[in-house]
Design a protein around this motif. Structure first.
Motif, PDB file in Angstrom:
ATOM      1  N   GLU A  56      39.241  46.526  36.152  1.00  0.00           N
ATOM      2  CA  GLU A  56      38.646  45.586  35.192  1.00  0.00           C
ATOM      3  C   GLU A  56      39.704  44.633  34.653  1.00  0.00           C
ATOM      4  OE1 GLU A  56      36.150  45.973  31.027  1.00  0.00           O
ATOM      5  OE2 GLU A  56      36.046  47.618  32.473  1.00  0.00           O
ATOM      6  N   PHE A  57      39.357  43.345  34.627  1.00  0.00           N
ATOM      7  CA  PHE A  57      40.293  42.325  34.131  1.00  0.00           C
ATOM      8  C   PHE A  57      40.135  42.148  32.630  1.00  0.00           C
ATOM      9  CE2 PHE A  57      41.577  37.823  33.422  1.00  0.00           C
ATOM     10  CZ  PHE A  57      42.900  37.932  33.849  1.00  0.00           C
ATOM     11  N   ASP A  58      41.255  42.145  31.927  1.00  0.00           N
ATOM     12  CA  ASP A  58      41.244  41.952  30.475  1.00  0.00           C
ATOM     13  C   ASP A  58      41.626  40.498  30.185  1.00  0.00           C
ATOM     14  OD1 ASP A  58      41.920  41.746  27.768  1.00  0.00           O
ATOM     15  OD2 ASP A  58      42.611  43.823  27.660  1.00  0.00           O
ATOM     16  N   GLU A  59      40.644  39.742  29.643  1.00  0.00           N
ATOM     17  CA  GLU A  59      40.831  38.304  29.388  1.00  0.00           C
ATOM     18  C   GLU A  59      41.948  38.020  28.390  1.00  0.00           C
ATOM     19  OE1 GLU A  59      38.739  35.777  30.505  1.00  0.00           O
ATOM     20  OE2 GLU A  59      36.972  36.824  31.221  1.00  0.00           O
ATOM     21  N   THR A  60      42.059  38.892  27.373  1.00  0.00           N
ATOM     22  CA  THR A  60      42.995  38.572  26.288  1.00  0.00           C
ATOM     23  C   THR A  60      44.440  38.762  26.728  1.00  0.00           C
ATOM     24  OG1 THR A  60      42.654  40.814  25.467  1.00  0.00           O
ATOM     25  CG2 THR A  60      41.401  39.071  24.390  1.00  0.00           C
ATOM     26  N   THR A  61      44.698  39.748  27.581  1.00  0.00           N
ATOM     27  CA  THR A  61      46.090  40.012  27.987  1.00  0.00           C
ATOM     28  C   THR A  61      46.376  39.546  29.416  1.00  0.00           C
ATOM     29  OG1 THR A  61      45.470  42.222  28.765  1.00  0.00           O
ATOM     30  CG2 THR A  61      46.257  42.040  26.487  1.00  0.00           C
ATOM     31  N   SER A  62      45.347  39.054  30.121  1.00  0.00           N
ATOM     32  CA  SER A  62      45.477  38.649  31.532  1.00  0.00           C
ATOM     33  C   SER A  62      46.075  39.767  32.391  1.00  0.00           C
ATOM     34  CB  SER A  62      46.328  37.378  31.675  1.00  0.00           C
ATOM     35  OG  SER A  62      45.678  36.293  31.088  1.00  0.00           O
ATOM     36  N   THR A  63      45.591  40.988  32.150  1.00  0.00           N
ATOM     37  CA  THR A  63      46.050  42.131  32.962  1.00  0.00           C
ATOM     38  C   THR A  63      44.844  42.891  33.514  1.00  0.00           C
ATOM     39  OG1 THR A  63      46.105  43.556  31.011  1.00  0.00           O
ATOM     40  CG2 THR A  63      48.178  42.501  31.636  1.00  0.00           C
ATOM     41  N   TRP A  64      45.139  43.719  34.494  1.00  0.00           N
ATOM     42  CA  TRP A  64      44.114  44.581  35.098  1.00  0.00           C
ATOM     43  C   TRP A  64      44.265  46.010  34.611  1.00  0.00           C
ATOM     44  CZ3 TRP A  64      39.917  43.552  38.109  1.00  0.00           C
ATOM     45  CH2 TRP A  64      39.796  42.236  38.569  1.00  0.00           C
ATOM     46  N   THR A  65      43.135  46.644  34.349  1.00  0.00           N
ATOM     47  CA  THR A  65      43.106  48.072  34.056  1.00  0.00           C
ATOM     48  C   THR A  65      42.444  48.763  35.239  1.00  0.00           C
ATOM     49  OG1 THR A  65      42.849  47.587  31.713  1.00  0.00           O
ATOM     50  CG2 THR A  65      42.358  49.825  32.398  1.00  0.00           C
ATOM     51  N   VAL A  66      43.133  49.708  35.821  1.00  0.00           N
ATOM     52  CA  VAL A  66      42.656  50.387  37.031  1.00  0.00           C
ATOM     53  C   VAL A  66      42.406  51.855  36.715  1.00  0.00           C
ATOM     54  CG1 VAL A  66      43.317  51.068  39.384  1.00  0.00           C
ATOM     55  CG2 VAL A  66      43.858  48.764  38.564  1.00  0.00           C
ATOM     56  N   GLY A  67      41.185  52.322  37.023  1.00  0.00           N
ATOM     57  CA  GLY A  67      40.833  53.713  36.767  1.00  0.00           C
ATOM     58  C   GLY A  67      40.703  54.497  38.068  1.00  0.00           C
ATOM     59  N   THR A  68      40.969  55.803  37.999  1.00  0.00           N
ATOM     60  CA  THR A  68      40.906  56.630  39.211  1.00  0.00           C
ATOM     61  C   THR A  68      39.985  57.830  39.016  1.00  0.00           C
ATOM     62  OG1 THR A  68      42.637  58.260  38.697  1.00  0.00           O
ATOM     63  CG2 THR A  68      43.365  56.099  39.504  1.00  0.00           C
ATOM     64  N   ASP A  69      39.720  58.513  40.117  1.00  0.00           N
ATOM     65  CA  ASP A  69      38.861  59.703  40.059  1.00  0.00           C
ATOM     66  C   ASP A  69      39.555  60.881  39.380  1.00  0.00           C
ATOM     67  OD1 ASP A  69      40.723  60.275  42.028  1.00  0.00           O
ATOM     68  OD2 ASP A  69      39.266  60.880  43.544  1.00  0.00           O
ATOM     69  N   ARG A  70      40.823  60.715  39.045  1.00  0.00           N
ATOM     70  CA  ARG A  70      41.542  61.783  38.338  1.00  0.00           C
ATOM     71  C   ARG A  70      41.579  61.520  36.835  1.00  0.00           C
ATOM     72  NH1 ARG A  70      46.334  64.539  41.604  1.00  0.00           N
ATOM     73  NH2 ARG A  70      45.092  65.112  43.408  1.00  0.00           N
ATOM     74  N   GLY A  71      40.880  60.445  36.427  1.00  0.00           N
ATOM     75  CA  GLY A  71      40.846  60.139  34.995  1.00  0.00           C
ATOM     76  C   GLY A  71      42.031  59.327  34.515  1.00  0.00           C
ATOM     77  N   SER A 104      41.943  55.869  28.616  1.00  0.00           N
ATOM     78  CA  SER A 104      43.168  56.287  29.294  1.00  0.00           C
ATOM     79  C   SER A 104      43.481  57.727  28.973  1.00  0.00           C
ATOM     80  CB  SER A 104      44.322  55.396  28.869  1.00  0.00           C
ATOM     81  OG  SER A 104      44.632  55.618  27.520  1.00  0.00           O
ATOM     82  N   ASN A 105      44.032  58.421  29.964  1.00  0.00           N
ATOM     83  CA  ASN A 105      44.582  59.749  29.741  1.00  0.00           C
ATOM     84  C   ASN A 105      45.894  59.580  29.008  1.00  0.00           C
ATOM     85  OD1 ASN A 105      42.734  61.382  30.838  1.00  0.00           O
ATOM     86  ND2 ASN A 105      43.958  62.024  32.591  1.00  0.00           N
ATOM     87  N   SER A 106      46.156  60.401  28.036  1.00  0.00           N
ATOM     88  CA  SER A 106      47.412  60.250  27.316  1.00  0.00           C
ATOM     89  C   SER A 106      48.559  60.403  28.311  1.00  0.00           C
ATOM     90  CB  SER A 106      47.520  61.323  26.236  1.00  0.00           C
ATOM     91  OG  SER A 106      47.447  62.594  26.820  1.00  0.00           O
ATOM     92  N   GLY A 107      49.528  59.527  28.180  1.00  0.00           N
ATOM     93  CA  GLY A 107      50.703  59.641  29.046  1.00  0.00           C
ATOM     94  C   GLY A 107      50.598  58.880  30.351  1.00  0.00           C
ATOM     95  N   SER A 108      49.389  58.512  30.759  1.00  0.00           N
ATOM     96  CA  SER A 108      49.308  57.820  32.052  1.00  0.00           C
ATOM     97  C   SER A 108      49.036  56.330  31.877  1.00  0.00           C
ATOM     98  CB  SER A 108      48.219  58.452  32.918  1.00  0.00           C
ATOM     99  OG  SER A 108      46.960  58.155  32.383  1.00  0.00           O
ATOM    100  N   ASP A 109      49.060  55.883  30.639  1.00  0.00           N
ATOM    101  CA  ASP A 109      48.760  54.473  30.353  1.00  0.00           C
ATOM    102  C   ASP A 109      50.046  53.644  30.505  1.00  0.00           C
ATOM    103  OD1 ASP A 109      47.024  52.797  27.624  1.00  0.00           O
ATOM    104  OD2 ASP A 109      47.843  52.083  29.494  1.00  0.00           O
ATOM    105  N   THR A 110      50.353  53.295  31.762  1.00  0.00           N
ATOM    106  CA  THR A 110      51.640  52.669  32.050  1.00  0.00           C
ATOM    107  C   THR A 110      51.447  51.217  32.444  1.00  0.00           C
ATOM    108  OG1 THR A 110      52.004  54.791  33.113  1.00  0.00           O
ATOM    109  CG2 THR A 110      53.806  53.232  33.212  1.00  0.00           C
ATOM    110  N   ARG A 111      52.410  50.377  32.125  1.00  0.00           N
ATOM    111  CA  ARG A 111      52.368  48.976  32.501  1.00  0.00           C
ATOM    112  C   ARG A 111      53.156  48.753  33.793  1.00  0.00           C
ATOM    113  NH1 ARG A 111      51.076  44.579  29.237  1.00  0.00           N
ATOM    114  NH2 ARG A 111      51.741  43.400  31.037  1.00  0.00           N
TER     115      ARG A 111
END
Length: 537
Positions: free
Chosen positions: A117-132, A3-10
């Motif tokens: 990408e799905f995270d099994e432990t937290t049942s959440t999705w992590t979404v990445g972009t071309d901007r990092g 994650s880019n610092s500051g953009s790791d939002t829920r």
């Protein structure tokens, strides 16, 4: 994914795409109090109508139906100028909707999703972009469009061409000045048929390269009169009511009598009327024309005669009339002067079945027979339909399974929304839904209403994970095939089957049993508490 610092939002939900579906979903998710993030590769809202800005791009559903129904004031205040709206007007409408409901503040534009990408432990999705960026969310909704992943044909020497190269699906925003140029158009699907007559007007020469001819019906477009617009506004509730469970989500239906139960005069009158009404409505003259070959032949012979009458050269007419599929089993195109264009001296047709392209050179195109010189090549070569955009992201679900692996033998979904092995992930207007077979504006509302209701169901019951059951998806996918097999659609090598993409598994992807039947099935699923899904705390 880092994650880019500051953009790791829920977030509660991330919605990818800003076309009819994405825009509606983001607005309604925010209205429901969800923390929502919209991500869009384009620099503005519009989806298909942002990207497809080639000259002549136009919708084949009447403008007054191809619009949102969720807000009566929006419906009453917007004035459509034409019966079949062109791209600039539809794009202006979607921008107006974004402004009116202040939707843009929830979006990141000019940002392409490259990973999920799905995270099994937290049942959440992590979404990445071309901007990092990396964003985290409980749910992810892919409203990435059915026709949004353009195909760049693999023609030898394509990158050696020194002239101007254009794609209908990615036309430059500033437009392109092709007046006085020698132009090649490769492809005769909807965009090739729409763009060619306009390019022919000012070109020194226009050469159309056709692999498979398509049926096109003239679009008798005209401005709405003030009286018509007034009447439409007054009767909108009834019009929407009629569309809400109609086969194609529009108020137009076929006559109820089968083709061969009518006299020849009655048949001719019905076909003449639908031909003059124009466009895709010609695919719905008789209720049995897409299931009974004899009925289809009646309609096809009528269309063949209409086309032949427009073209002076009989040999050119023969090349332009399809002989490889029942009429309507590939999407009927709509045009303004396409066939008549070939009567002009400076317009010619190259039949690629007889005269294939060997290579593209610095100065033009070399076929097996000759070298042709061009200043510009326009690729109207279509899309990796239905699954292309989602597979280009290739989400990673539970147990590390990738979508391309899950779809290796063809796509499997439950009602189009859910894919086994991909919890908390939904796809919209995609495989397993009527999608391109129906009015996409109404279809988008139905799809997002359903998904947001399921998300609400999970939130109020502390359900951490929802995913389609494998057996439900298998049964639904078998049902899709069964319904398609009862029609003539499976007799065409169309993009409905993925036949236009090298190596793509041939599976009939849309649900062809009608929007109303599909919607009723979705209603039942919701009313019964989502039995086709596994809901786990």
């Amino acid at each position: 994914m880092h994650s880019n610092s500051g953009s790791d939002t829920r977030y509660d939900v991330i919605i990818v795409g800003a076309g009819f579906a994405g825009l509606y979903g983001v607005h309604h998710a925010a209205r429901a109090g969800l923390r929502v993030l919209g991500i869009e590769a384009g620099d503005d809202v519009g989806g298909t109508w942002y990207w497809n800005r080639y000259p002549g791009a136009r919708c084949d559903v009447e403008s007054v139906d191809y619009s949102y129904s969720f807000d009566a004031q929006l419906q009453q205040s917007w004035t459509w100028t034409e019966r079949f709206a062109a791209q600039p007007e539809i794009h202006a409408y979607l921008r107006h909707v974004a402004d009116r409901f202040d939707v843009r503040r929830h979006y990141r534009f000019g940002t392409r999703v490259t990973a999920a990408e799905f995270d099994e432990t937290t049942s959440t999705w992590t979404v990445g972009t071309d901007r990092g960026d990396t964003f985290r969310s409980r749910f992810v909704v892919f409203a990435t469009g059915c026709l949004s992943e353009p195909i760049r044909p693999d023609i030898p020497g394509a990158n050696t061409f020194a002239g101007e190269e254009l794609f209908t699906a990615r036309w430059p925003e500033a437009g392109a000045d092709l007046a006085g140029k020698r132009i090649a158009v490769i492809g005769t699907g909807s965009s090739g048929i729409q763009v060619s007559p306009l390019l022919a007007r000012d070109a020194t020469s226009l050469t159309v390269f056709q692999r498979s001819p398509n049926y096109s019906v003239p679009m008798p477009n005209r401005p709405w009169t003030e009286a018509e617009m007034r009447q439409i506004r007054e009767t909108y509730p009834q019009r929407r009511e009629k569309s809400s469970y109609a086969p194609a989500a529009t108020p137009h239906e076929s006559i109820q009598t089968k083709a061969r139960e009518l006299s020849e005069d009655e048949r001719l009158a019905a076909m003449e009327q639908r031909w003059n009404e124009g466009g895709v409505l010609f695919n719905k003259v008789f209720p049995d024309q897409n299931s009974d070959m004899a009925a289809n032949d009646i309609v096809r012979e009528f269309a063949d005669a209409k086309i032949r009458a427009k073209i002076a050269d009989a040999a050119v007419a023969a090349d332009l009339i399809p002989n490889d599929h029942p009429i309507g089993t590939k999407r009927i195109c709509t045009d303004v002067g396409y066939y008549e264009m070939f009567n002009q001296e400076h317009v010619s047709l190259v039949n690629l079945r007889r005269e294939p392209i060997e290579e593209i050179t610095a100065t033009g195109i070399r076929t097996v027979d000759r070298q042709l010189e061009f200043d510009a090549i326009v690729y109207a070569t279509g899309f990796d339909a239905m699954t292309g955009a989602l597979l280009s992201i290739d989400p990673k679900g539970a147990n590390g399974i990738r979508l391309h692996e899950a779809f290796a033998d063809g796509p499997v979904t439950y009602l189009g929304f859910g894919i086994p092995g991909f919890p908390n992930m939904f796809s919209v207007n995609s495989v397993g839904t009527p999608s391109v077979m129906a009015n996409m504006a109404l279809h988008s509302e139905q799809q997002l209403d359903w998904i947001l209701a399921l998300i609400e169901h999970c939130r109020t019951r502390d359900i951490a994970r929802v995913q389609a059951r494998t057996e439900s998806a298998r049964e639904w996918t078998d049902h899709l095939m069964e319904v398609a097999a009862g029609t003539l659609f499976v007799r065409a090598n169309s993009w409905y089957l993925g036949a236009n993409v090298e190596g793509k598994k041939r599976v009939f992807m849309p649900y062809i049993g009608g929007f109303g039947n599909y919607r009723r099935r979705c209603d039942t699923e919701r009313e019964n508490g989502y039995p086709g899904f596994e809901l786990s705390r």
